[in-house]
Scaffold this motif. Sequence first.
Motif, mmCIF file in Angstrom:
data_model
loop_
_atom_site.group_PDB
_atom_site.id
_atom_site.type_symbol
_atom_site.label_atom_id
_atom_site.label_comp_id
_atom_site.label_asym_id
_atom_site.label_seq_id
_atom_site.Cartn_x
_atom_site.Cartn_y
_atom_site.Cartn_z
ATOM 1 N N MET A 1 32.098 34.847 39.983
ATOM 2 C CA MET A 1 32.063 36.242 40.404
ATOM 3 C C MET A 1 33.398 36.903 40.086
ATOM 4 O O MET A 1 34.414 36.226 39.938
ATOM 5 C CB MET A 1 31.816 36.312 41.920
ATOM 6 N N GLU A 2 33.360 38.188 40.016
ATOM 7 C CA GLU A 2 34.620 38.905 39.780
ATOM 8 C C GLU A 2 34.600 40.266 40.489
ATOM 9 O O GLU A 2 33.535 40.806 40.792
ATOM 10 C CB GLU A 2 34.864 39.109 38.281
ATOM 11 N N LEU A 3 35.802 40.758 40.767
ATOM 12 C CA LEU A 3 35.943 42.078 41.395
ATOM 13 C C LEU A 3 36.990 42.879 40.628
ATOM 14 O O LEU A 3 37.973 42.320 40.128
ATOM 15 C CB LEU A 3 36.396 41.946 42.850
ATOM 16 N N CYS A 4 36.760 44.162 40.585
ATOM 17 C CA CYS A 4 37.666 45.055 39.882
ATOM 18 C C CYS A 4 38.297 46.032 40.889
ATOM 19 O O CYS A 4 37.576 46.758 41.582
ATOM 20 C CB CYS A 4 36.810 45.818 38.884
ATOM 21 N N ILE A 5 39.622 45.994 40.984
ATOM 22 C CA ILE A 5 40.321 46.844 41.971
ATOM 23 C C ILE A 5 41.083 47.943 41.229
ATOM 24 O O ILE A 5 41.847 47.661 40.302
ATOM 25 C CB ILE A 5 41.326 46.013 42.804
ATOM 26 N N ARG A 32 39.029 31.538 46.431
ATOM 27 C CA ARG A 32 37.572 31.332 46.485
ATOM 28 C C ARG A 32 36.961 31.320 45.082
ATOM 29 O O ARG A 32 35.748 31.492 44.926
ATOM 30 C CB ARG A 32 36.921 32.464 47.293
ATOM 31 N N ASP A 33 37.828 31.184 44.091
ATOM 32 C CA ASP A 33 37.362 31.180 42.690
ATOM 33 C C ASP A 33 36.662 32.473 42.275
ATOM 34 O O ASP A 33 35.718 32.451 41.474
ATOM 35 C CB ASP A 33 36.427 29.992 42.424
ATOM 36 N N ILE A 34 37.091 33.567 42.859
ATOM 37 C CA ILE A 34 36.570 34.871 42.439
ATOM 38 C C ILE A 34 37.666 35.512 41.590
ATOM 39 O O ILE A 34 38.820 35.596 42.039
ATOM 40 C CB ILE A 34 36.284 35.780 43.667
ATOM 41 N N SER A 35 37.360 35.915 40.384
ATOM 42 C CA SER A 35 38.437 36.498 39.572
ATOM 43 C C SER A 35 38.586 37.990 39.884
ATOM 44 O O SER A 35 37.618 38.663 40.264
ATOM 45 C CB SER A 35 38.208 36.232 38.085
ATOM 46 N N VAL A 36 39.815 38.449 39.757
ATOM 47 C CA VAL A 36 40.130 39.838 40.133
ATOM 48 C C VAL A 36 40.869 40.515 38.995
ATOM 49 O O VAL A 36 41.799 39.952 38.423
ATOM 50 C CB VAL A 36 41.032 39.878 41.396
ATOM 51 N N GLN A 37 40.420 41.709 38.693
ATOM 52 C CA GLN A 37 41.151 42.520 37.725
ATOM 53 C C GLN A 37 41.715 43.723 38.476
ATOM 54 O O GLN A 37 40.956 44.423 39.173
ATOM 55 C CB GLN A 37 40.172 42.978 36.653
ATOM 56 N N CYS A 43 49.761 58.610 37.080
ATOM 57 C CA CYS A 43 49.634 60.060 36.937
ATOM 58 C C CYS A 43 49.260 60.392 35.491
ATOM 59 O O CYS A 43 49.842 59.836 34.562
ATOM 60 C CB CYS A 43 50.949 60.750 37.286
ATOM 61 N N GLY A 44 48.304 61.275 35.313
ATOM 62 C CA GLY A 44 47.901 61.684 33.968
ATOM 63 C C GLY A 44 46.755 60.853 33.409
ATOM 64 O O GLY A 44 46.130 61.254 32.426
ATOM 65 N N ASP A 45 46.457 59.698 34.011
ATOM 66 C CA ASP A 45 45.349 58.864 33.507
ATOM 67 C C ASP A 45 44.008 59.524 33.797
ATOM 68 O O ASP A 45 43.843 60.176 34.831
ATOM 69 C CB ASP A 45 45.329 57.484 34.196
ATOM 70 N N LYS A 46 43.060 59.303 32.926
ATOM 71 C CA LYS A 46 41.699 59.767 33.172
ATOM 72 C C LYS A 46 41.027 58.693 34.030
ATOM 73 O O LYS A 46 41.132 57.504 33.717
ATOM 74 C CB LYS A 46 40.978 59.894 31.820
ATOM 75 N N VAL A 47 40.403 59.077 35.139
ATOM 76 C CA VAL A 47 39.820 58.040 35.994
ATOM 77 C C VAL A 47 38.328 57.871 35.749
ATOM 78 O O VAL A 47 37.617 58.823 35.421
ATOM 79 C CB VAL A 47 40.061 58.300 37.507
ATOM 80 N N ASP A 48 37.904 56.636 35.887
ATOM 81 C CA ASP A 48 36.482 56.315 35.758
ATOM 82 C C ASP A 48 36.232 55.125 36.696
ATOM 83 O O ASP A 48 36.755 54.034 36.473
ATOM 84 C CB ASP A 48 36.193 55.933 34.300
ATOM 85 N N PHE A 49 35.473 55.376 37.770
ATOM 86 C CA PHE A 49 35.260 54.314 38.757
ATOM 87 C C PHE A 49 33.920 53.599 38.570
ATOM 88 O O PHE A 49 33.456 52.915 39.469
ATOM 89 C CB PHE A 49 35.338 54.895 40.186
ATOM 90 N N THR A 50 33.308 53.763 37.397
ATOM 91 C CA THR A 50 31.984 53.167 37.170
ATOM 92 C C THR A 50 31.991 51.654 37.417
ATOM 93 O O THR A 50 31.046 51.101 37.958
ATOM 94 C CB THR A 50 31.530 53.431 35.714
ATOM 95 N N HIS A 51 33.062 50.981 36.988
ATOM 96 C CA HIS A 51 33.092 49.519 37.135
ATOM 97 C C HIS A 51 34.066 49.074 38.224
ATOM 98 O O HIS A 51 34.532 47.938 38.217
ATOM 99 C CB HIS A 51 33.444 48.868 35.797
ATOM 100 N N THR A 52 34.399 49.997 39.126
ATOM 101 C CA THR A 52 35.361 49.666 40.187
ATOM 102 C C THR A 52 34.628 49.168 41.432
ATOM 103 O O THR A 52 33.636 49.753 41.849
ATOM 104 C CB THR A 52 36.188 50.938 40.549
ATOM 105 N N ASP A 53 35.144 48.078 42.006
ATOM 106 C CA ASP A 53 34.549 47.529 43.235
ATOM 107 C C ASP A 53 35.342 47.937 44.472
ATOM 108 O O ASP A 53 34.788 48.029 45.563
ATOM 109 C CB ASP A 53 34.506 46.001 43.164
ATOM 110 N N ILE A 54 36.665 48.084 44.311
ATOM 111 C CA ILE A 54 37.512 48.467 45.447
ATOM 112 C C ILE A 54 38.581 49.443 44.935
ATOM 113 O O ILE A 54 39.215 49.188 43.905
ATOM 114 C CB ILE A 54 38.238 47.235 46.067
ATOM 115 N N ILE A 55 38.764 50.546 45.673
ATOM 116 C CA ILE A 55 39.888 51.452 45.361
ATOM 117 C C ILE A 55 40.913 51.276 46.465
ATOM 118 O O ILE A 55 40.566 51.219 47.657
ATOM 119 C CB ILE A 55 39.439 52.929 45.314
ATOM 120 N N PHE A 56 42.190 51.189 46.080
ATOM 121 C CA PHE A 56 43.259 51.138 47.082
ATOM 122 C C PHE A 56 44.244 52.285 46.847
ATOM 123 O O PHE A 56 44.687 52.515 45.721
ATOM 124 C CB PHE A 56 44.009 49.796 47.041
ATOM 125 N N VAL A 57 44.568 52.996 47.947
ATOM 126 C CA VAL A 57 45.569 54.076 47.903
ATOM 127 C C VAL A 57 46.569 53.820 49.026
ATOM 128 O O VAL A 57 46.192 53.726 50.199
ATOM 129 C CB VAL A 57 44.959 55.471 48.164
#
Length: 255
Positions: A1-5, A32-37, A43-57
Amino acid sequence: MELCIAHLFPELLNLYGDGGNIICMQKRCEWRDISVQVNPVHCGDKVDFTHTDIIFVGGGTDREQKIVCGELLAAKQQLRDYVEAGGVLLAVCGGYQLLGHNYLLGNELVEGVGVIDLKTERGEGRLIGNVMIESAICEMPIVGYENHGGRTYLGDCEPLGKVTSAGGYGNNGQDGYEGVHYKNVIGTYLHGPLLPKNPQVCDYLLKTALSRRYGSDFAFPELDDTVENEANLYMQERLRDNVVNKMQVSARGKS
Ligand SMILES: NC(=O)CC[C@H](N)C(=O)O
Protein backbone atom coordinates in the motif's frame (compact mmCIF):
# COMPACT_ATOMS: atom_id res chain seq x y z
CA MET A 1 0.00 0.00 0.00
CA GLU A 2 1.06 3.57 -0.38
CA LEU A 3 -0.05 7.04 0.69
CA CYS A 4 0.60 10.40 -0.86
CA ILE A 5 0.96 13.42 1.47
CA ALA A 6 0.84 17.02 0.26
CA HIS A 7 2.71 19.38 2.60
CA LEU A 8 1.52 22.93 1.95
CA PHE A 9 4.10 25.74 2.09
CA PRO A 10 6.61 23.99 4.39
CA GLU A 11 9.04 26.92 4.30
CA LEU A 12 6.44 29.38 5.61
CA LEU A 13 4.03 27.39 7.77
CA ASN A 14 6.38 25.51 10.06
CA LEU A 15 6.12 26.78 13.65
CA TYR A 16 7.09 24.77 16.76
CA GLY A 17 8.21 21.66 14.95
CA ASP A 18 5.03 21.24 12.89
CA GLY A 19 7.08 19.52 10.16
CA GLY A 20 7.58 16.70 12.68
CA ASN A 21 4.00 15.67 11.95
CA ILE A 22 5.09 14.66 8.45
CA ILE A 23 8.03 12.62 9.81
CA CYS A 24 5.68 10.93 12.27
CA MET A 25 3.21 9.92 9.54
CA GLN A 26 6.09 8.68 7.37
CA LYS A 27 7.62 6.60 10.17
CA ARG A 28 4.36 5.04 11.31
CA CYS A 29 3.69 4.04 7.71
CA GLU A 30 7.23 2.77 7.13
CA TRP A 31 6.98 0.56 10.26
CA ARG A 32 3.90 -1.01 8.67
CA ASP A 33 5.44 -1.43 5.22
CA ILE A 34 3.26 1.28 3.75
CA SER A 35 5.21 3.50 1.38
CA VAL A 36 4.78 7.26 1.59
CA GLN A 37 5.40 9.96 -0.93
CA VAL A 38 5.59 13.51 0.44
CA ASN A 39 4.97 16.30 -2.07
CA PRO A 40 5.85 19.74 -0.79
CA VAL A 41 3.71 22.50 -2.31
CA HIS A 42 5.62 25.77 -2.63
CA CYS A 43 4.40 29.28 -3.33
CA GLY A 44 3.60 29.62 -7.03
CA ASP A 45 3.08 25.86 -7.59
CA LYS A 46 -0.03 24.71 -9.38
CA VAL A 47 -1.93 22.40 -7.04
CA ASP A 48 -3.65 19.17 -7.95
CA PHE A 49 -4.99 16.98 -5.14
CA THR A 50 -6.34 14.21 -7.40
CA HIS A 51 -3.81 11.68 -6.09
CA THR A 52 -3.42 13.14 -2.59
CA ASP A 53 -4.40 11.05 0.44
CA ILE A 54 -3.47 13.50 3.20
CA ILE A 55 -2.93 17.28 3.16
CA PHE A 56 -0.90 18.86 5.96
CA VAL A 57 -0.78 22.60 6.72
CA GLY A 58 1.32 23.86 9.64
CA GLY A 59 1.24 27.03 11.72
CA GLY A 60 2.75 30.38 10.87
CA THR A 61 3.14 33.91 12.08
CA ASP A 62 0.60 36.54 11.03
CA ARG A 63 3.12 37.80 8.45
CA GLU A 64 3.63 34.34 6.95
CA GLN A 65 -0.10 33.67 6.95
CA LYS A 66 -0.67 36.81 4.90
CA ILE A 67 1.92 35.64 2.37
CA VAL A 68 0.32 32.19 1.88
CA CYS A 69 -3.23 33.51 2.01
CA GLY A 70 -3.21 34.46 -1.69
CA GLU A 71 -1.72 31.08 -2.58
CA LEU A 72 -4.42 29.26 -0.66
CA LEU A 73 -7.15 31.36 -2.22
CA ALA A 74 -5.86 30.38 -5.65
CA ALA A 75 -6.34 26.73 -4.62
CA LYS A 76 -9.69 27.36 -2.93
CA GLN A 77 -11.82 25.28 -5.29
CA GLN A 78 -9.39 22.33 -5.30
CA LEU A 79 -9.28 22.42 -1.48
CA ARG A 80 -13.05 22.62 -1.21
CA ASP A 81 -13.56 19.71 -3.63
CA TYR A 82 -10.97 17.64 -1.77
CA VAL A 83 -12.54 18.31 1.65
CA GLU A 84 -16.11 17.76 0.50
CA ALA A 85 -15.07 14.46 -1.12
CA GLY A 86 -13.78 13.27 2.28
CA GLY A 87 -10.08 14.01 1.77
CA VAL A 88 -7.98 13.80 4.93
CA LEU A 89 -6.48 17.10 6.03
CA LEU A 90 -4.61 18.12 9.18
CA ALA A 91 -4.15 21.84 9.79
CA VAL A 92 -2.35 23.34 12.77
CA CYS A 93 -2.85 26.82 14.23
CA GLY A 94 -2.14 29.38 11.47
CA GLY A 95 -3.08 26.76 8.84
CA TYR A 96 -6.24 25.91 10.79
CA GLN A 97 -7.26 29.57 10.97
CA LEU A 98 -6.91 29.97 7.20
CA LEU A 99 -9.36 27.13 6.52
CA GLY A 100 -12.10 29.36 7.88
CA HIS A 101 -13.85 32.36 6.34
CA ASN A 102 -11.42 34.97 7.57
CA TYR A 103 -8.93 36.15 10.18
CA LEU A 104 -9.53 39.65 11.55
CA LEU A 105 -6.21 41.24 12.44
CA GLY A 106 -7.04 44.62 13.95
CA ASN A 107 -8.46 46.61 11.03
CA GLU A 108 -7.26 44.15 8.46
CA LEU A 109 -9.37 41.22 7.28
CA VAL A 110 -7.28 38.31 5.98
CA GLU A 111 -9.47 36.16 3.76
CA GLY A 112 -9.43 32.42 4.43
CA VAL A 113 -10.43 29.65 2.03
CA GLY A 114 -13.76 29.17 3.78
CA VAL A 115 -13.81 25.38 3.47
CA ILE A 116 -14.97 25.20 7.10
CA ASP A 117 -17.55 27.37 8.81
CA LEU A 118 -15.34 29.19 11.32
CA LYS A 119 -13.88 32.63 11.89
CA THR A 120 -10.86 33.94 13.75
CA GLU A 121 -10.08 37.33 15.23
CA ARG A 122 -7.00 38.66 16.94
CA GLY A 123 -7.65 39.07 20.66
CA GLU A 124 -5.83 40.88 23.38
CA GLY A 125 -2.67 39.02 24.39
CA ARG A 126 -1.57 35.58 23.30
CA LEU A 127 -2.91 32.25 24.54
CA ILE A 128 0.24 30.33 25.42
CA GLY A 129 0.95 27.08 27.24
CA ASN A 130 0.51 23.34 27.36
CA VAL A 131 -2.93 21.99 26.71
CA MET A 132 -4.78 18.71 27.08
CA ILE A 133 -8.07 17.90 25.40
CA GLU A 134 -10.49 15.01 25.25
CA SER A 135 -11.70 14.04 21.82
CA ALA A 136 -14.01 11.42 20.35
CA ILE A 137 -11.39 10.44 17.74
CA CYS A 138 -9.17 8.64 20.25
CA GLU A 139 -9.12 7.15 23.73
CA MET A 140 -6.01 8.89 25.05
CA PRO A 141 -6.19 12.59 25.87
CA ILE A 142 -4.58 14.70 23.15
CA VAL A 143 -1.70 16.80 24.47
CA GLY A 144 0.14 19.70 22.89
CA TYR A 145 1.38 23.24 23.13
CA GLU A 146 -0.52 26.31 21.98
CA ASN A 147 0.69 29.83 21.22
CA HIS A 148 -1.79 31.98 19.33
CA GLY A 149 -3.12 35.51 19.27
CA GLY A 150 -6.16 34.54 17.21
CA ARG A 151 -9.42 33.43 18.79
CA THR A 152 -11.42 31.01 16.68
CA TYR A 153 -15.20 30.71 16.77
CA LEU A 154 -16.91 27.72 15.16
CA GLY A 155 -20.07 28.03 13.09
CA ASP A 156 -21.96 24.98 11.90
CA CYS A 157 -19.25 22.40 12.67
CA GLU A 158 -18.02 20.30 15.58
CA PRO A 159 -14.95 20.93 17.70
CA LEU A 160 -12.11 18.42 17.78
CA GLY A 161 -12.49 18.15 21.53
CA LYS A 162 -12.96 19.76 24.91
CA VAL A 163 -10.20 21.41 26.89
CA THR A 164 -9.79 19.42 30.12
CA SER A 165 -9.52 20.84 33.61
CA ALA A 166 -5.77 20.09 33.41
CA GLY A 167 -5.39 23.26 31.40
CA GLY A 168 -5.19 25.11 28.13
CA TYR A 169 -7.18 27.73 26.26
CA GLY A 170 -8.30 26.00 23.06
CA ASN A 171 -10.10 27.85 20.29
CA ASN A 172 -10.77 31.10 22.11
CA GLY A 173 -10.16 30.68 25.84
CA GLN A 174 -13.90 31.05 26.50
CA ASP A 175 -16.10 28.24 25.26
CA GLY A 176 -13.89 25.32 26.37
CA TYR A 177 -13.62 23.83 22.90
CA GLU A 178 -10.50 23.06 20.92
CA GLY A 179 -10.03 22.68 17.20
CA VAL A 180 -12.48 21.49 14.60
CA HIS A 181 -13.47 18.15 13.15
CA TYR A 182 -15.34 18.49 9.88
CA LYS A 183 -15.72 15.48 7.55
CA ASN A 184 -12.12 14.12 7.46
CA VAL A 185 -10.50 17.43 8.34
CA ILE A 186 -8.89 18.09 11.69
CA GLY A 187 -7.92 21.64 12.58
CA THR A 188 -6.22 22.30 15.89
CA TYR A 189 -4.15 24.82 17.82
CA LEU A 190 -1.93 22.04 19.14
CA HIS A 191 1.71 22.25 18.14
CA GLY A 192 4.37 20.13 19.66
CA PRO A 193 4.53 18.65 17.03
CA LEU A 194 1.12 17.12 17.56
CA LEU A 195 1.41 13.60 16.16
CA PRO A 196 4.54 12.05 17.79
CA LYS A 197 3.06 12.20 21.28
CA ASN A 198 -0.48 11.54 20.14
CA PRO A 199 0.05 8.37 18.11
CA GLN A 200 -3.67 7.55 18.16
CA VAL A 201 -4.38 10.80 16.31
CA CYS A 202 -1.73 9.91 13.73
CA ASP A 203 -3.20 6.44 13.24
CA TYR A 204 -6.69 7.89 13.00
CA LEU A 205 -5.55 10.04 10.05
CA LEU A 206 -3.61 7.21 8.40
CA LYS A 207 -6.46 4.71 8.75
CA THR A 208 -8.98 7.21 7.38
CA ALA A 209 -6.74 7.91 4.39
CA LEU A 210 -6.08 4.21 3.76
CA SER A 211 -9.76 3.30 3.91
CA ARG A 212 -10.54 6.02 1.38
CA ARG A 213 -8.03 4.53 -1.01
CA TYR A 214 -8.29 0.79 -0.29
CA GLY A 215 -11.74 0.28 1.25
CA SER A 216 -12.24 -1.05 4.77
CA ASP A 217 -10.22 -4.26 4.43
CA PHE A 218 -6.51 -3.57 4.85
CA ALA A 219 -3.75 -4.64 7.23
CA PHE A 220 -2.91 -2.04 9.84
CA PRO A 221 -0.72 -3.72 12.47
CA GLU A 222 -0.53 -2.33 16.00
CA LEU A 223 2.82 -0.70 16.83
CA ASP A 224 4.69 -0.73 20.11
CA ASP A 225 3.85 2.78 21.36
CA THR A 226 5.56 2.53 24.75
CA VAL A 227 7.78 5.58 24.15
CA GLU A 228 5.05 7.66 22.49
CA ASN A 229 2.57 6.90 25.27
CA GLU A 230 5.19 7.78 27.89
CA ALA A 231 5.65 11.17 26.22
CA ASN A 232 1.89 11.69 26.27
CA LEU A 233 1.62 10.66 29.92
CA TYR A 234 4.57 12.87 30.84
CA MET A 235 2.74 15.88 29.37
CA GLN A 236 -0.46 14.90 31.19
CA GLU A 237 1.41 14.70 34.49
CA ARG A 238 3.16 18.07 34.00
CA LEU A 239 -0.20 19.67 33.26
CA ARG A 240 -1.76 18.12 36.36
CA ASP A 241 1.25 19.23 38.49
CA ASN A 242 0.60 22.77 37.25
CA VAL A 243 -3.00 22.58 38.37
CA VAL A 244 -1.96 21.28 41.82
CA ASN A 245 0.73 24.00 42.11
CA LYS A 246 -1.77 26.70 41.18
CA MET A 247 -4.26 25.36 43.74
CA GLN A 248 -1.57 25.34 46.44
CA VAL A 249 -0.49 28.88 45.60
CA SER A 250 -4.06 30.17 45.72
CA ALA A 251 -4.74 28.25 48.96
CA ARG A 252 -1.62 29.82 50.52
CA GLY A 253 -2.81 33.22 49.32
CA LYS A 254 -6.03 32.77 51.29
CA SER A 255 -4.44 31.84 54.63
N1 LIG B 1 1.14 29.46 16.24
C1 LIG B 1 0.59 29.92 15.12
O1 LIG B 1 0.50 29.26 14.10
C2 LIG B 1 0.17 31.36 15.16
C3 LIG B 1 -1.03 31.66 14.31
C4 LIG B 1 -1.42 33.13 14.31
N2 LIG B 1 -0.38 33.89 13.70
C5 LIG B 1 -1.81 33.60 15.70
O2 LIG B 1 -1.01 34.16 16.42
O3 LIG B 1 -2.93 33.40 16.08
